[in-house]
Design an enzyme around this catalytic site. Structure first.
Site, short mmCIF file in Angstrom:
data_model
loop_
_atom_site.label_atom_id
_atom_site.label_comp_id
_atom_site.label_asym_id
_atom_site.label_seq_id
_atom_site.Cartn_x
_atom_site.Cartn_y
_atom_site.Cartn_z
N GLY A 39 0.78 -1.24 0.00
CA GLY A 39 0.00 0.00 0.00
C GLY A 39 0.81 1.28 0.00
O GLY A 39 0.33 2.31 0.49
N SER A 40 2.01 1.27 -0.57
CA SER A 40 2.78 2.52 -0.58
C SER A 40 2.16 3.52 -1.57
O SER A 40 2.13 4.73 -1.29
CB SER A 40 4.25 2.27 -0.88
OG SER A 40 4.45 1.92 -2.22
N ASN A 41 1.66 3.05 -2.70
CA ASN A 41 0.97 3.97 -3.62
C ASN A 41 -0.31 4.50 -2.97
O ASN A 41 -0.61 5.69 -3.06
CB ASN A 41 0.63 3.26 -4.94
CG ASN A 41 1.79 3.28 -5.91
OD1 ASN A 41 2.12 4.32 -6.47
ND2 ASN A 41 2.42 2.13 -6.10
N HIS A 99 0.99 0.76 -13.34
CA HIS A 99 1.76 -0.42 -13.71
C HIS A 99 3.25 -0.05 -13.77
O HIS A 99 3.60 0.98 -14.36
CB HIS A 99 1.29 -0.94 -15.08
CG HIS A 99 1.97 -2.21 -15.45
ND1 HIS A 99 1.66 -3.42 -14.87
CD2 HIS A 99 2.98 -2.45 -16.32
CE1 HIS A 99 2.45 -4.35 -15.37
NE2 HIS A 99 3.25 -3.80 -16.25
N MET A 104 -3.90 -7.05 -7.03
CA MET A 104 -3.37 -8.15 -7.84
C MET A 104 -4.43 -9.14 -8.32
O MET A 104 -4.13 -10.32 -8.47
CB MET A 104 -2.25 -8.86 -7.07
CG MET A 104 -1.06 -7.96 -6.80
SD MET A 104 -0.46 -7.16 -8.31
CE MET A 104 1.13 -6.57 -7.78
N ARG A 105 -5.65 -8.68 -8.54
CA ARG A 105 -6.66 -9.52 -9.16
C ARG A 105 -7.06 -8.89 -10.48
O ARG A 105 -7.13 -7.66 -10.59
CB ARG A 105 -7.93 -9.62 -8.28
CG ARG A 105 -7.83 -10.51 -7.07
CD ARG A 105 -7.46 -11.94 -7.35
NE ARG A 105 -8.35 -12.67 -8.25
CZ ARG A 105 -9.28 -13.53 -7.86
NH1 ARG A 105 -9.48 -13.76 -6.58
NH2 ARG A 105 -10.02 -14.18 -8.75
N ASN A 132 -5.38 2.34 -12.94
CA ASN A 132 -4.37 1.43 -12.40
C ASN A 132 -2.99 2.02 -12.64
O ASN A 132 -2.79 2.79 -13.58
CB ASN A 132 -4.48 0.08 -13.12
CG ASN A 132 -3.47 -0.94 -12.60
OD1 ASN A 132 -3.26 -1.07 -11.39
ND2 ASN A 132 -2.83 -1.67 -13.51
C1 GAR Z 1 3.55 -1.45 -7.38
O1 GAR Z 1 4.84 -1.56 -7.92
C2 GAR Z 1 2.51 -1.49 -8.49
O2 GAR Z 1 2.88 -0.84 -9.65
C3 GAR Z 1 2.43 -2.98 -8.72
O3 GAR Z 1 2.44 -3.53 -7.43
C4 GAR Z 1 3.21 -2.69 -6.57
C5 GAR Z 1 2.37 -2.36 -5.35
O4 GAR Z 1 3.12 -1.65 -4.41
N1 GAR Z 1 1.25 -3.32 -9.44
C6 GAR Z 1 1.24 -4.20 -10.44
O5 GAR Z 1 2.21 -4.81 -10.80
C7 GAR Z 1 -0.12 -4.37 -11.10
N2 GAR Z 1 0.02 -5.13 -12.30
P1 GAR Z 1 2.39 -0.83 -3.26
O6 GAR Z 1 1.41 -1.82 -2.60
O7 GAR Z 1 3.49 -0.47 -2.32
O8 GAR Z 1 1.70 0.35 -3.86
#
Ligand code: GAR
Length: 185
Positions: A13-15, A106, A87-88, A104
């Site tokens: 959940g950093s984003n 990526h 991730m679903r 989203n």
């Molecule tokens: C992030 O790097 C995001 O881009 C990726 O998962 C990570 C989640 O980090 N998402 C994907 O790859 C989606 N296809 P976070 O939980 O720290 O935000």
């Protein structure tokens, strides 16, 4: 103009946290109503709770997950569904129903490296640059209309972990910028 949003997470959940912070600081003019997950207690929930944002475990089953989410979105007049490390893969039915309402992030320059482990695949392929993409979600995997992309030059004198972390920081900045651009529309 978007106003009420929910965030969907699966992990750290950093984003999500950087978006919540931007809203609190009025850098973004969104109200984050709730954080949802397909996992029962991801680390992201603890972070959301710190900011007093309600959290809810949907279901690990896609049909139940989408049913509950649809119900919430309609009841609470949600304008925007933000995927942040969710991730679903959502069903074509769901993405069609909420067309141009789901965004989203990526960790690659789409259409390069769609799907899982994009950073590792970019690194292993030996490309000189990669980047991040914010896009609307459609029925494909990472195929929706691109909102914003930012490039990242890979420094191969540094480690993979360093690269991944720097790219994540770029994700945080890019997601805010992309949401700001939607905010103005
Ligand atoms: C992030 O790097 C995001 O881009 C990726 O998962 C990570 C989640 O980090 N998402 C994907 O790859 C989606 N296809 P976070 O939980 O720290 O935000």
């Amino acid at each position: 103009m978007y106003k009420k949003a929910v965030i969907l997470v699966s992990g750290t959940g950093s984003n999500m946290e950087s978006i919540i912070k931007a809203c609190k600081e009025s850098v973004l003019h969104l109200k984050i109503e709730r954080v949802f997950s397909n996992r029962s207690n991801p680390p992201a929930f603890e972070k959301a709770t710190k900011y007093k944002i309600p959290t809810e475990f949907l279901s690990s089953k896609l049909d139940r997950l989408e049913e509950r989410l649809s119900e919430y979105i309609h009841k609470n007049q949600i304008d925007l569904i933000i995927l942040a490390g969710f991730m679903r893969i959502l069903s074509p039915n769901f993405t069609a129903r909420f067309k141009r309402m789901i965004v989203n992030i990526h960790p690659a320059l789409l259409p390069a490296f769609p799907g899982l482990d994009a950073q590792r695949r970019a690194w292993d392929t030996g490309v000189a640059k990669t980047g991040v993409t914010v896009h609307f979600v459609d029925e494909g995997v990472d195929t929706g209309e691109i909102i914003l992309q930012r490039e990242f030059i890979i420094d191969r004198t540094k480690s993979f972990e360093f690269f991944k972390n720097e790219l994540l920081k770029l994700e945080h900045r890019t997601y805010i910028e992309a949401l700001q651009s939607l905010d103005k529309k």
